[in-house]
Design a protein around this motif. Structure first.
Motif, PDB file in Angstrom:
ATOM      1  N   ARG A 107       2.632   1.669  -3.493  1.00  0.00           N
ATOM      2  CA  ARG A 107       1.682   2.041  -4.560  1.00  0.00           C
ATOM      3  C   ARG A 107       1.230   3.489  -4.445  1.00  0.00           C
ATOM      4  O   ARG A 107       0.926   4.133  -5.440  1.00  0.00           O
ATOM      5  CB  ARG A 107       0.454   1.137  -4.514  1.00  0.00           C
ATOM      6  CG  ARG A 107       0.717  -0.217  -5.076  1.00  0.00           C
ATOM      7  CD  ARG A 107      -0.565  -1.038  -5.134  1.00  0.00           C
ATOM      8  NE  ARG A 107      -0.256  -2.400  -5.476  1.00  0.00           N
ATOM      9  CZ  ARG A 107      -0.689  -3.452  -4.810  1.00  0.00           C
ATOM     10  NH1 ARG A 107      -1.492  -3.315  -3.784  1.00  0.00           N
ATOM     11  NH2 ARG A 107      -0.343  -4.674  -5.186  1.00  0.00           N
ATOM     12  N   ASN A 108       1.161   4.000  -3.229  1.00  0.00           N
ATOM     13  CA  ASN A 108       0.656   5.352  -3.005  1.00  0.00           C
ATOM     14  C   ASN A 108       1.745   6.421  -3.045  1.00  0.00           C
ATOM     15  O   ASN A 108       1.475   7.587  -2.787  1.00  0.00           O
ATOM     16  CB  ASN A 108      -0.089   5.420  -1.670  1.00  0.00           C
ATOM     17  CG  ASN A 108      -1.347   4.593  -1.694  1.00  0.00           C
ATOM     18  OD1 ASN A 108      -1.989   4.452  -2.724  1.00  0.00           O
ATOM     19  ND2 ASN A 108      -1.690   4.011  -0.563  1.00  0.00           N
ATOM     20  N   SER A 109       2.955   6.033  -3.361  1.00  0.00           N
ATOM     21  CA  SER A 109       4.061   6.985  -3.393  1.00  0.00           C
ATOM     22  C   SER A 109       4.405   7.372  -4.826  1.00  0.00           C
ATOM     23  O   SER A 109       4.758   6.528  -5.646  1.00  0.00           O
ATOM     24  CB  SER A 109       5.296   6.377  -2.723  1.00  0.00           C
ATOM     25  OG  SER A 109       6.408   7.219  -2.882  1.00  0.00           O
ATOM     26  N   ASP A 113       0.825  -1.214   0.000  1.00  0.00           N
ATOM     27  CA  ASP A 113       0.000   0.000   0.000  1.00  0.00           C
ATOM     28  C   ASP A 113       0.857   1.260   0.000  1.00  0.00           C
ATOM     29  O   ASP A 113       0.587   2.201  -0.743  1.00  0.00           O
ATOM     30  CB  ASP A 113      -0.937   0.011   1.206  1.00  0.00           C
ATOM     31  CG  ASP A 113      -2.009  -1.069   1.122  1.00  0.00           C
ATOM     32  OD1 ASP A 113      -2.217  -1.635   0.027  1.00  0.00           O
ATOM     33  OD2 ASP A 113      -2.610  -1.367   2.173  1.00  0.00           O
ATOM     34  N   SER A 114       1.894   1.277   0.814  1.00  0.00           N
ATOM     35  CA  SER A 114       2.720   2.486   0.895  1.00  0.00           C
ATOM     36  C   SER A 114       3.516   2.715  -0.384  1.00  0.00           C
ATOM     37  O   SER A 114       3.682   3.842  -0.830  1.00  0.00           O
ATOM     38  CB  SER A 114       3.648   2.440   2.112  1.00  0.00           C
ATOM     39  OG  SER A 114       4.559   1.380   1.999  1.00  0.00           O
TER      40      SER A 114
END
Length: 95
Positions: free
Chosen positions: A24-26, A21-22
């Motif tokens: 992909r969201n960066s 998640d971290s």
């Protein structure tokens, strides 16, 4: 009674999902996602390389290698090391 194996596996799964998640969201890790598919130690880390070589590879994979694409406007990002007039991005850097 707490089953330690089940607890350990749940924690590992939680960490893996949190990592996915971290990443992909960066926005900064766009290059990293091109190469990193799973939460594990990569083979290149285990190779016999100098600290400098490992550092360059890690910087590239993490998207923090100082390429011109990061700091300049589009018209100023042209590669200074070749005559192709290509934008100096990660793909151009590799090729």
């Amino acid at each position: 009674f707490i089953d330690l194996k089940i607890t350990e596996q749940r924690l590992i799964n939680f960490d893996k999902q949190n990592w996915r998640d971290s990443v992909r969201n960066s926005r900064k890790l766009r290059t990293y996602l091109q190469f990193k598919e799973s939460f594990r130690t990569e083979d290149y880390v285990l190779l016999n390389q100098s600290k400098y070589e490992r550092s360059i590879i890690a910087q590239f994979r993490c998207g923090i290698i100082p390429l011109r694409i990061e700091n300049e406007s589009v018209n100023e990002r042209l590669c200074k090391f070749c005559s192709s007039n290509a934008v100096e991005d990660e793909l151009h850097f590799l090729i």
